[in-house]
Design a protein around this motif. Structure first.
Motif, short mmCIF file in Angstrom:
data_model
loop_
_atom_site.label_atom_id
_atom_site.label_comp_id
_atom_site.label_asym_id
_atom_site.label_seq_id
_atom_site.Cartn_x
_atom_site.Cartn_y
_atom_site.Cartn_z
N GLU A 237 0.82 -1.21 0.00
CA GLU A 237 0.00 0.00 0.00
C GLU A 237 0.85 1.25 0.00
O GLU A 237 0.53 2.25 -0.67
N ARG A 238 1.99 1.23 0.74
CA ARG A 238 2.87 2.40 0.76
C ARG A 238 3.51 2.61 -0.60
O ARG A 238 3.66 3.76 -1.05
N PHE A 239 3.88 1.54 -1.28
CA PHE A 239 4.40 1.64 -2.65
C PHE A 239 3.39 2.36 -3.54
O PHE A 239 3.73 3.27 -4.30
N MET A 240 2.14 1.97 -3.44
CA MET A 240 1.09 2.57 -4.26
C MET A 240 0.86 4.03 -3.90
O MET A 240 0.66 4.88 -4.78
N GLU A 241 0.93 4.35 -2.62
CA GLU A 241 0.78 5.74 -2.20
C GLU A 241 1.87 6.62 -2.80
O GLU A 241 1.60 7.74 -3.26
N LEU A 242 3.10 6.13 -2.79
CA LEU A 242 4.22 6.92 -3.33
C LEU A 242 4.04 7.19 -4.82
O LEU A 242 4.35 8.28 -5.31
N LEU A 243 3.54 6.20 -5.54
CA LEU A 243 3.31 6.39 -6.97
C LEU A 243 2.21 7.42 -7.23
O LEU A 243 2.34 8.27 -8.12
N ARG A 244 1.14 7.34 -6.45
CA ARG A 244 0.05 8.31 -6.64
C ARG A 244 0.50 9.72 -6.25
O ARG A 244 0.10 10.70 -6.89
N GLU A 245 1.33 9.82 -5.23
CA GLU A 245 1.88 11.13 -4.85
C GLU A 245 2.71 11.73 -5.97
O GLU A 245 2.81 12.96 -6.08
N ARG A 246 3.29 10.88 -6.82
CA ARG A 246 4.13 11.34 -7.92
C ARG A 246 3.34 11.49 -9.22
O ARG A 246 3.92 11.66 -10.28
N GLY A 247 2.02 11.39 -9.13
CA GLY A 247 1.17 11.73 -10.27
C GLY A 247 0.74 10.60 -11.17
O GLY A 247 0.10 10.85 -12.20
N LEU A 248 1.04 9.35 -10.80
CA LEU A 248 0.61 8.25 -11.64
C LEU A 248 -0.84 7.89 -11.34
O LEU A 248 -1.31 8.03 -10.21
N SER A 249 -1.53 7.43 -12.36
CA SER A 249 -2.96 7.12 -12.22
C SER A 249 -3.17 5.87 -11.38
O SER A 249 -2.25 5.06 -11.17
#
Length: 279
Positions: free
Chosen positions: A154-166
């Motif tokens: 979940e933290r991996f996914m949060e970091l990606l969304r914070e960087r603008g990925l869909s």
């Protein structure tokens, strides 16, 4: 002696069926064979004479120990060895994006032996502007900024969304996150991925589409809202269809972007199913 590398794969067929022909199904860059599992099951159910082989291409999924060189040609050679090892009638190949160019290279290595070659939203040609023109390089640039380990998927996914990925891309990438002794890790080698992408952009496979003996049928399916295949390359494909060196078709799914099987699964299934019924 080291055993020849064989990519990981999974077989999909209709319940109770004994397929007489099998089709390799190839994912795009940063994906895995499981990306097309739902679609492959649907095709196999509608056409039980066909079985599907979901392949993890080299450096993807569970195919992480492939030796160099990391090129389109090497990925296609992996498939030739896999087909020989399976002991099945592999008579087709379907590839999306990066996998689409691998599919064409594989067809060339098995010239005249395949009934069906499917290329899903991928160009046979080069891209002069290189990696800057595609979405995958941007994703890789984001992945390069991440730490080596994560406390959770979940933290991996949060970091990606914070960087603008869909959300769609984030969910897709999270399939490559696995538990390790020190937390969770993104299991793909980005250095190898970059090598594969560089060869993908540099390789021109348009010339093989002028070979009337390449395969019985070659199908391109493009996303109407995708810019992966340039306007000039689309025109080139249409011209090749008109010239007739191959039994070749180009279909455009008007409402789909690059992810045809996610954006318009009904449209993609209709095109594939109609062609397999004729075959």
């Amino acid at each position: 002696m080291t055993e020849p590398f064989l990519p990981f794969h999974a077989l999909v067929s209709a319940p109770g069926s004994t397929p007489s022909r099998w089709m390799l199904v190839l994912h795009g860059i940063l994906g895995s064979g499981g990306n097309f599992r739902t679609f492959a099951r649907r095709v196999a159910a509608a056409h039980p004479d066909w079985g599907m082989v979901l392949v993890d291409l080299r450096a993807h999924g569970q195919s992480l120990d492939a030796p160099p060189p990391h090129t389109i040609s090497a990925a296609a050679e992996d498939l030739v060895r896999l087909g020989s090892s399976l002991g099945l009638e592999v008579r087709g190949v379907m590839g999306h994006s990066f996998g689409g160019k691998v599919a064409l290279a594989y067809a060339e290595k098995r010239r005249g032996e395949l009934d069906e070659v499917w290329v899903l939203d991928a160009s046979p040609g080069t891209r002069r502007d290189g990696m800057a023109s595609e979405g995958a390089p941007r994703v890789i640039a984001v992945l390069d900024t991440l730490p080596e380990t994560f406390p959770s998927r979940e933290r991996f996914m949060e970091l990606l969304r914070e960087r603008g990925l869909s959300r769609q891309i984030t969910d897709w990438l999270a399939m490559n996150v696995r538990r390790a002794d020190d937390g969770f890790r993104f299991r793909l080698d980005l250095g190898v991925i970059k090598e594969l992408l560089a060869d993908y952009f540099a390789l021109d496979l348009f010339p093989i589409l002028e070979d009337p003996g390449l395969a019985r049928r070659v199908h391109f399916v493009l996303g109407g809202r995708s810019d992966t295949v340039s306007a000039s390359d689309r025109a080139h494909l249409v011209a090749l269809c008109a010239q007739g060196p191959l039994d070749m078709s180009v279909d455009v799914l008007d409402e789909a972007g690059h992810w045809l099987h996610a954006d318009d699964p009904e449209g993609l299934f209709a095109v594939v199913s109609a062609a397999l019924s004729k075959g």
